[in-house]
Design a protein around this motif. Structure first.
Motif, PDB file in Angstrom:
ATOM      1  N   LEU A 127      67.841 -13.703  60.142  1.00 18.58           N
ATOM      2  CA  LEU A 127      66.583 -13.455  59.843  1.00 18.58           C
ATOM      3  C   LEU A 127      66.187 -12.714  58.565  1.00 18.58           C
ATOM      4  O   LEU A 127      67.156 -11.487  58.166  1.00 18.58           O
ATOM      5  CB  LEU A 127      65.619 -12.631  60.815  1.00 18.58           C
ATOM      6  CG  LEU A 127      64.129 -11.515  60.346  1.00 18.58           C
ATOM      7  CD1 LEU A 127      63.077 -12.110  61.718  1.00 18.58           C
ATOM      8  CD2 LEU A 127      64.247 -10.495  60.290  1.00 18.58           C
ATOM      9  N   ILE A 174      64.076 -22.637  66.751  1.00 19.92           N
ATOM     10  CA  ILE A 174      64.149 -21.137  66.903  1.00 19.92           C
ATOM     11  C   ILE A 174      64.346 -20.655  68.546  1.00 19.92           C
ATOM     12  O   ILE A 174      63.310 -20.803  69.035  1.00 19.92           O
ATOM     13  CB  ILE A 174      63.692 -19.908  66.345  1.00 19.92           C
ATOM     14  CG1 ILE A 174      63.514 -19.993  64.892  1.00 19.92           C
ATOM     15  CG2 ILE A 174      62.337 -18.533  66.508  1.00 19.92           C
ATOM     16  CD1 ILE A 174      64.414 -19.145  63.989  1.00 19.92           C
ATOM     17  N   THR A 209      64.414  -9.828  55.474  1.00 22.18           N
ATOM     18  CA  THR A 209      63.070  -9.081  55.367  1.00 22.18           C
ATOM     19  C   THR A 209      62.397  -9.293  53.567  1.00 22.18           C
ATOM     20  O   THR A 209      63.159 -10.144  52.892  1.00 22.18           O
ATOM     21  CB  THR A 209      63.421  -8.135  55.382  1.00 22.18           C
ATOM     22  OG1 THR A 209      64.338  -8.057  54.442  1.00 22.18           O
ATOM     23  CG2 THR A 209      64.157  -7.340  56.769  1.00 22.18           C
ATOM     24  N   LEU A 248      66.798  -8.786  67.116  1.00 19.15           N
ATOM     25  CA  LEU A 248      66.045  -7.556  66.397  1.00 19.15           C
ATOM     26  C   LEU A 248      66.204  -6.309  67.449  1.00 19.15           C
ATOM     27  O   LEU A 248      66.306  -5.314  66.818  1.00 19.15           O
ATOM     28  CB  LEU A 248      64.377  -8.493  65.847  1.00 19.15           C
ATOM     29  CG  LEU A 248      64.739  -9.416  64.933  1.00 19.15           C
ATOM     30  CD1 LEU A 248      63.256  -9.548  64.858  1.00 19.15           C
ATOM     31  CD2 LEU A 248      65.195  -8.860  63.943  1.00 19.15           C
ATOM     32  N   SER A 277      62.898 -17.966  70.645  1.00 19.67           N
ATOM     33  CA  SER A 277      62.296 -16.304  70.192  1.00 19.67           C
ATOM     34  C   SER A 277      62.960 -14.990  70.941  1.00 19.67           C
ATOM     35  O   SER A 277      63.255 -14.168  70.764  1.00 19.67           O
ATOM     36  CB  SER A 277      60.508 -16.016  70.303  1.00 19.67           C
ATOM     37  OG  SER A 277      60.041 -16.856  71.868  1.00 19.67           O
ATOM     38  N   ALA A 279      55.689 -10.955  59.382  1.00 16.55           N
ATOM     39  CA  ALA A 279      54.962  -9.920  60.730  1.00 16.55           C
ATOM     40  C   ALA A 279      56.423  -8.306  60.100  1.00 16.55           C
ATOM     41  O   ALA A 279      57.328  -8.459  59.972  1.00 16.55           O
ATOM     42  CB  ALA A 279      55.294 -10.291  61.780  1.00 16.55           C
ATOM     43  N   ALA A 300      63.886 -12.077  69.713  1.00 12.87           N
ATOM     44  CA  ALA A 300      63.532 -10.427  70.415  1.00 12.87           C
ATOM     45  C   ALA A 300      65.323 -10.014  70.414  1.00 12.87           C
ATOM     46  O   ALA A 300      65.016  -8.433  69.707  1.00 12.87           O
ATOM     47  CB  ALA A 300      63.145 -10.634  70.852  1.00 12.87           C
ATOM     48  N   PHE A 312      60.134  -8.183  68.574  1.00 11.79           N
ATOM     49  CA  PHE A 312      60.689  -8.222  69.610  1.00 11.79           C
ATOM     50  C   PHE A 312      60.008  -7.316  70.821  1.00 11.79           C
ATOM     51  O   PHE A 312      60.116  -7.382  71.740  1.00 11.79           O
ATOM     52  CB  PHE A 312      62.128  -7.867  69.873  1.00 11.79           C
ATOM     53  CG  PHE A 312      62.170  -6.440  68.786  1.00 11.79           C
ATOM     54  CD1 PHE A 312      61.487  -5.418  69.864  1.00 11.79           C
ATOM     55  CD2 PHE A 312      62.525  -6.260  67.771  1.00 11.79           C
ATOM     56  CE1 PHE A 312      61.593  -4.015  69.198  1.00 11.79           C
ATOM     57  CE2 PHE A 312      61.496  -4.623  67.401  1.00 11.79           C
ATOM     58  CZ  PHE A 312      61.661  -3.436  67.856  1.00 11.79           C
ATOM     59  N   ILE A 359      69.305  -9.592  58.215  1.00  8.14           N
ATOM     60  CA  ILE A 359      69.582  -9.219  59.913  1.00  8.14           C
ATOM     61  C   ILE A 359      70.420 -10.400  61.032  1.00  8.14           C
ATOM     62  O   ILE A 359      69.658 -11.355  60.799  1.00  8.14           O
ATOM     63  CB  ILE A 359      68.128  -8.969  60.491  1.00  8.14           C
ATOM     64  CG1 ILE A 359      68.138  -7.290  59.830  1.00  8.14           C
ATOM     65  CG2 ILE A 359      68.528  -7.645  62.098  1.00  8.14           C
ATOM     66  CD1 ILE A 359      66.617  -6.814  59.934  1.00  8.14           C
ATOM     67  N   SER A 409      59.319  -5.723  56.709  1.00  7.78           N
ATOM     68  CA  SER A 409      58.300  -6.923  56.806  1.00  7.78           C
ATOM     69  C   SER A 409      59.309  -8.063  56.883  1.00  7.78           C
ATOM     70  O   SER A 409      59.535  -8.280  56.241  1.00  7.78           O
ATOM     71  CB  SER A 409      57.678  -7.238  55.841  1.00  7.78           C
ATOM     72  OG  SER A 409      56.451  -8.263  56.352  1.00  7.78           O
ATOM     73  N   ALA A 410      59.304  -8.670  58.267  1.00  9.80           N
ATOM     74  CA  ALA A 410      60.084  -9.954  58.210  1.00  9.80           C
ATOM     75  C   ALA A 410      59.433 -10.969  57.831  1.00  9.80           C
ATOM     76  O   ALA A 410      58.634 -11.778  57.937  1.00  9.80           O
ATOM     77  CB  ALA A 410      60.314 -10.045  59.919  1.00  9.80           C
ATOM     78  N   ILE A 411      60.506 -12.017  57.056  1.00  7.38           N
ATOM     79  CA  ILE A 411      59.532 -13.316  55.784  1.00  7.38           C
ATOM     80  C   ILE A 411      59.833 -14.787  56.354  1.00  7.38           C
ATOM     81  O   ILE A 411      59.650 -15.526  56.357  1.00  7.38           O
ATOM     82  CB  ILE A 411      59.599 -13.246  54.747  1.00  7.38           C
ATOM     83  CG1 ILE A 411      61.108 -13.182  54.515  1.00  7.38           C
ATOM     84  CG2 ILE A 411      58.972 -12.001  54.178  1.00  7.38           C
ATOM     85  CD1 ILE A 411      61.287 -13.325  52.408  1.00  7.38           C
ATOM     86  N   ARG A 412      61.576 -14.471  57.122  1.00  9.71           N
ATOM     87  CA  ARG A 412      61.882 -15.595  57.408  1.00  9.71           C
ATOM     88  C   ARG A 412      63.184 -15.593  58.236  1.00  9.71           C
ATOM     89  O   ARG A 412      63.897 -15.375  58.829  1.00  9.71           O
ATOM     90  CB  ARG A 412      62.134 -16.267  56.343  1.00  9.71           C
ATOM     91  CG  ARG A 412      61.818 -18.107  55.936  1.00  9.71           C
ATOM     92  CD  ARG A 412      61.916 -18.722  54.394  1.00  9.71           C
ATOM     93  NE  ARG A 412      62.712 -17.528  53.992  1.00  9.71           N
ATOM     94  CZ  ARG A 412      64.272 -17.205  53.421  1.00  9.71           C
ATOM     95  NH1 ARG A 412      65.124 -18.588  54.002  1.00  9.71           N
ATOM     96  NH2 ARG A 412      64.641 -16.618  52.082  1.00  9.71           N
ATOM     97  N   ALA A 413      63.032 -16.516  59.901  1.00  9.96           N
ATOM     98  CA  ALA A 413      64.106 -16.816  60.324  1.00  9.96           C
ATOM     99  C   ALA A 413      64.961 -18.190  60.342  1.00  9.96           C
ATOM    100  O   ALA A 413      64.080 -18.738  60.392  1.00  9.96           O
ATOM    101  CB  ALA A 413      63.574 -16.338  61.870  1.00  9.96           C
ATOM    102  N   TRP A 414      65.933 -18.249  60.599  1.00  9.95           N
ATOM    103  CA  TRP A 414      66.483 -19.694  60.816  1.00  9.95           C
ATOM    104  C   TRP A 414      67.798 -19.607  61.652  1.00  9.95           C
ATOM    105  O   TRP A 414      67.957 -18.716  62.123  1.00  9.95           O
ATOM    106  CB  TRP A 414      67.462 -20.035  59.988  1.00  9.95           C
ATOM    107  CG  TRP A 414      67.873 -19.850  59.021  1.00  9.95           C
ATOM    108  CD1 TRP A 414      69.080 -19.686  58.287  1.00  9.95           C
ATOM    109  CD2 TRP A 414      67.807 -18.699  58.097  1.00  9.95           C
ATOM    110  NE1 TRP A 414      70.327 -19.204  57.790  1.00  9.95           N
ATOM    111  CE2 TRP A 414      69.588 -18.015  56.926  1.00  9.95           C
ATOM    112  CE3 TRP A 414      66.243 -17.327  57.387  1.00  9.95           C
ATOM    113  CZ2 TRP A 414      69.404 -16.760  56.849  1.00  9.95           C
ATOM    114  CZ3 TRP A 414      66.920 -16.637  56.540  1.00  9.95           C
ATOM    115  CH2 TRP A 414      68.235 -15.960  55.997  1.00  9.95           C
TER     116      TRP A 414
END
Lengths: 340, 403, 77
Positions: free
Chosen positions: A187, A244, A189, A253, A246, B377, A250, B383, A231, A267-272
């Protein structure tokens, strides 16, 4: 030699290269891993001045974080290991650790700083490394042998040397290769310049990442030259869906926030996700493909693909051209892990 | 529990219709006030007023961050709180955003989307005495022009890219919609004296650190207009991120709203009735739906974007405003994903919401898949697994919210 | 009137004003620096373009077009 690259997607570095963190690390899980990572890191250092800005090469150093006394024992073991091999490292006590990374939670036991570790942005580094070598984009290789490759459309490309560097997808071309995909999540930010100074890895990593039988997460954070924070990390065997997960995200993170509480408000802007090419002994397969004359392998690098890419290329080129190498090649010989 | 995402015309219509059928409804909306972009907290609008007095709980300033299709829950974030909100039926009325086409100077402070300029004016930006040029396409130009004039702005020009012939073709369609003609007539009165040019568009914006003037083109004529603000309108692009993240053919999910207000409203009514379990009642809405669709289709034809607009961007024109990626860099690539990986285009906090549709228009690229977070977010939100606290929904009973 | 501080200067605006509108009204045009250093200000006015980001009470990346002014708010562009 005349070289051509076949890339079935239309994208350079679009697989695990695009998904990975880009930590150019020296590692000590085994002598073989150490030799390859430290040789490769030296090659990256030699290349650094030539890399384009888009490769975002940054020598931020790495910090292995010990949460407790047990993990501090590992810090000292690593310190002895690296010092004996001439790698600059530094043990930090609890206070020095806080000073080095003020956003880490108070009360951690200490850490090990590896000042030479660097990071890069792999897709742009890969595109630059490719230089002017011709690429056959959008052509899917369905079979490979010492006389060439066959494409999905039935056409062939003849070549006396075939190198397969298809990461976790190697089993499509070499079904007996002992490589399994190991899924990971990352992820990123928004930009927070100065929030983080080092690539940070928790030493609890050693407990979780080596537990191959189950899903695991470990705190891993990296400062990008953009000021963004990357991260990680998660490891899952047997997960084939690239979506993803979740729940894993979670957990990953929540683990990161345990170590760095102030991350929670960023602020998280993208996850992959991506798939690492894992081998049973955590050492890559570099060399002749057993039982396939004329075919060479360069895969199984797990989470160290970009780290060890330069050394892998040197070893393979040396072997193909019959030259000596800077480090012994035999530990990486695919023969060792193939079941015949 | 029916959860309606979006409190614009479609979401309000869906919520009110579902409530009429006796269903329990909660609405969540990312704006501070209900009404969506078009009604924007306008209490004089009778539907906003009806919605406000309906007692339907509204979670405002609330963003959907992720969807769990199996668990039928939304992960939502407000400024203070985050958590999960469960649904039995889900209505997506997530509306549209403005489409932006890159042109030289469009990144200068003072250049806004025309809807954005109106939104700012409605929320306290003084426009009296400001010299303003509006350019682009569609009835929104006129509506916003009239609004700005009413508030004392010096609207120097409204540049409509569609040519006069296609506007003339639109007239019979207007006659079938008397309310809109009336609206049109009052608009005409409100913008009397403001030059309205057809076949005309803004070529570029200039200024040092902020907008000072725009260059306008009409046929072979090119001239500049000094101005403080410019508003551009190239049409709307639907917010489909949430729908896409639900995967193909999700169960018990109803979609409403497609930009044009009357069509959005009737689609919302239909979605609300369907979600409440009264699909037979939607039959009565069929004529209204057909009429609204006819009008929306006529709008789309009349105000279709002309090809010249694909060539406004110059090599040094920024396309991705988050990462400052230029048109010249992007045109080296053959797919959005390749361009993204090599240039960071679309990788910034807007998640490609602005440059994605622009890239589609400029290069015909498909802009790819949606992954959580579907909106930026806080890490803590990603989480948080707790059900949303009851007090944030304005409902006294926690069970009602999570059941 | 609601008093807020913009880069250390006190400004009074009607209650309910959105922060982006208050900033523009006070003459602020450089809400943020783009990654290549250009000045940027709101574009969409609807919370999606992220051009209007400012630091509010020490928290970076607040979308000022979605934040109503609050008495004593400290804003830095």
């Amino acid at each position: 030699m005349r070289v051509m690259v076949c890339e079935e997607s239309g994208i350079i570095g679009g697989g695990a290269t695009a998904a990975g963190m880009g930590h150019l690390a020296v590692m000590d899980d085994s002598e073989a891993q150490f030799a390859l990572t430290s040789y490769s890191q030296m090659l990256w250092r030699e290349l650094a001045a030539e890399l384009p800005a888009s490769a975002e090469y940054l020598t931020c150093g790495a910090l292995w974080v010990a949460a407790d006394e047990e993990e501090l024992v590992e810090v000292h073991r690593k310190h002895r290991f690296y010092t004996a091999r001439g790698v600059p490292v530094e043990v930090l006590d609890s206070r020095q650790l806080s000073a080095a990374e003020p956003h880490l939670r108070a009360g951690l036991a200490g850490g090990l700083r590896m000042p030479a570790d660097s990071v890069c942005y792999p897709p742009c580094a890969a595109a630059w490394l490719l230089g002017g070598i011709p690429v056959a984009f959008g052509r899917r290789v369905v079979a490979a042998s010492g006389s060439g490759v066959e494409f999905e459309d039935g056409t062939n490309l003849k070549a006396p040397v075939i190198v397969l560097a298809t990461g976790a997808a190697i089993r499509r071309l070499v079904p007996s290769a002992p490589v399994a995909p190991r899924k990971g999540h990352l992820l990123i930010t928004d930009r927070y310049p100065g929030f983080l100074n080092h690539q940070i890895i928790e030493l609890g990593y050693l407990k979780s990442a080596h537990a191959t039988e189950s899903d695991s997460v470990a705190f891993n954070a990296q400062p990008r030259s953009t000021g963004q924070i990357l991260i990680g990390s998660s490891r899952q065997f047997g997960a084939e869906d690239s979506g993803i997960d979740s729940r894993i995200l979670a957990r990953m993170l929540a683990r990161a926030v345990e170590y760095m509480p102030e991350l929670r408000d960023l602020s998280a802007i993208r996850a992959w996700t991506g798939f690492r090419a894992a081998t049973p002994d955590k050492v890559p397969l570099i060399g002749r493909a057993p039982g396939m004359p004329g075919v060479w392998l360069a895969t199984g690098h797990e989470g160290l693909g970009i780290s060890t890419s330069l050394a892998t290329a040197r070893l393979l080129a040396d072997e193909i051209l019959g030259r000596d190498s800077a480090i012994p090649r035999s530990p990486y010989n695919p023969e060792r892990t193939f079941v015949h | 529990m029916i959860v309606v995402v979006g409190a614009g015309p479609a979401g309000i219509a869906a919520a009110l219709r579902a409530q009429e059928c006796g269903a329990r409804v909660t609405v969540i909306d990312d704006n501070p006030n209900p009404g969506g972009q078009i009604w924007r907290g306008d209490d004089e609008n009778s539907w906003v007023a009806r919605f406000r007095s309906s007692g339907i709980p509204l979670l405002s300033s609330t963003r959907v961050v992720a969807v769990d299709v199996e668990a039928r829950s939304l992960l939502v974030e407000t400024d203070g709180v985050s958590g999960r909100l469960s649904w039995k039926k889900l209505v997506l009325a997530t509306g549209s955003r403005e489409l932006f086409l890159p042109f030289p100077g469009w990144t200068l402070p003072g250049v806004f989307g025309v809807g954005g300029l109106q939104a700012l004016a409605k929320t306290g930006l003084p426009v009296a005495g400001k010299r303003i040029v509006l350019g682009g396409t569609g009835p929104l130009l006129l509506a916003v022009g009239a609004y700005l004039r009413q508030h004392g702005a010096d609207v120097k020009l409204i540049a409509e890219q569609a040519n006069i012939q296609s506007l003339a073709g639109f007239a019979p369609e207007l006659l079938r919609h008397p309310r809109k003609v009336l609206q049109g007539a009052s608009l005409q009165w409100a913008i009397a004296g403001t030059p309205y040019r057809t076949g005309c568009w803004i070529d570029s914006a200039e200024g040092v650190n902020k907008l000072e003037r725009v260059t306008v083109r009409s046929g072979r004529d090119i001239w500049t207009e000094d101005c403080d603000y410019a508003g551009v309108a190239w049409g709307l692009t639907p917010n489909t991120e949430l729908l896409e993240s639900l995967g193909p053919e999700p169960e018990d999910v109803y979609v409403a709203g497609s930009g044009e207000v009357d069509l959005s409203f009737v689609e919302g009514e239909i979605a609300g009735l369907n979600a409440a379990g009264y699909p037979e009642r939607t039959v009565l809405l069929a004529p209204k739906l057909e009429k609204a669709r006819g009008f929306a289709a006529a709008l789309a034809t009349t105000f279709a974007l002309r090809d010249e607009l694909r060539h406004l961007a110059k090599p040094d024109t920024i396309v991705c405003r988050c990462e400052d990626v230029t048109y010249g860099e992007l045109r080296k690539f053959t797919s959005f994903r390749a361009a993204k990986l090599q240039t960071r285009c679309g990788m910034g906090p807007c998640q490609g919401r602005i440059c994605g549709p622009a890239n589609e228009f400029l290069f015909g690229w498909e802009t790819g898949t949606v992954r959580p977070p579907v909106f930026p977010a806080k890490i803590a939100t990603l989480f948080s697994d707790a059900p949303l606290p009851a007090d944030t929904t304005g409902q006294p009973d926690t069970k009602e919210i999570t059941s | 009137m609601t008093r807020i501080s913009i880069n250390g200067h006190q400004v009074s605006v009607p209650p309910g004003t959105m922060l982006a509108s208050a900033l523009l009204g006070s003459g602020a045009f450089r809400f943020r620096n783009s990654v290549s250093g250009e000045p940027r200000a709101p574009l969409c006015g609807m919370g999606v373009c992220f051009e209007c980001r400012v630091t509010v009470d020490g928290h970076p990346h607040a979308r000022s077009c979605q934040v109503p002014v609050r008495e004593g708010m400290e804003v830095n562009t």
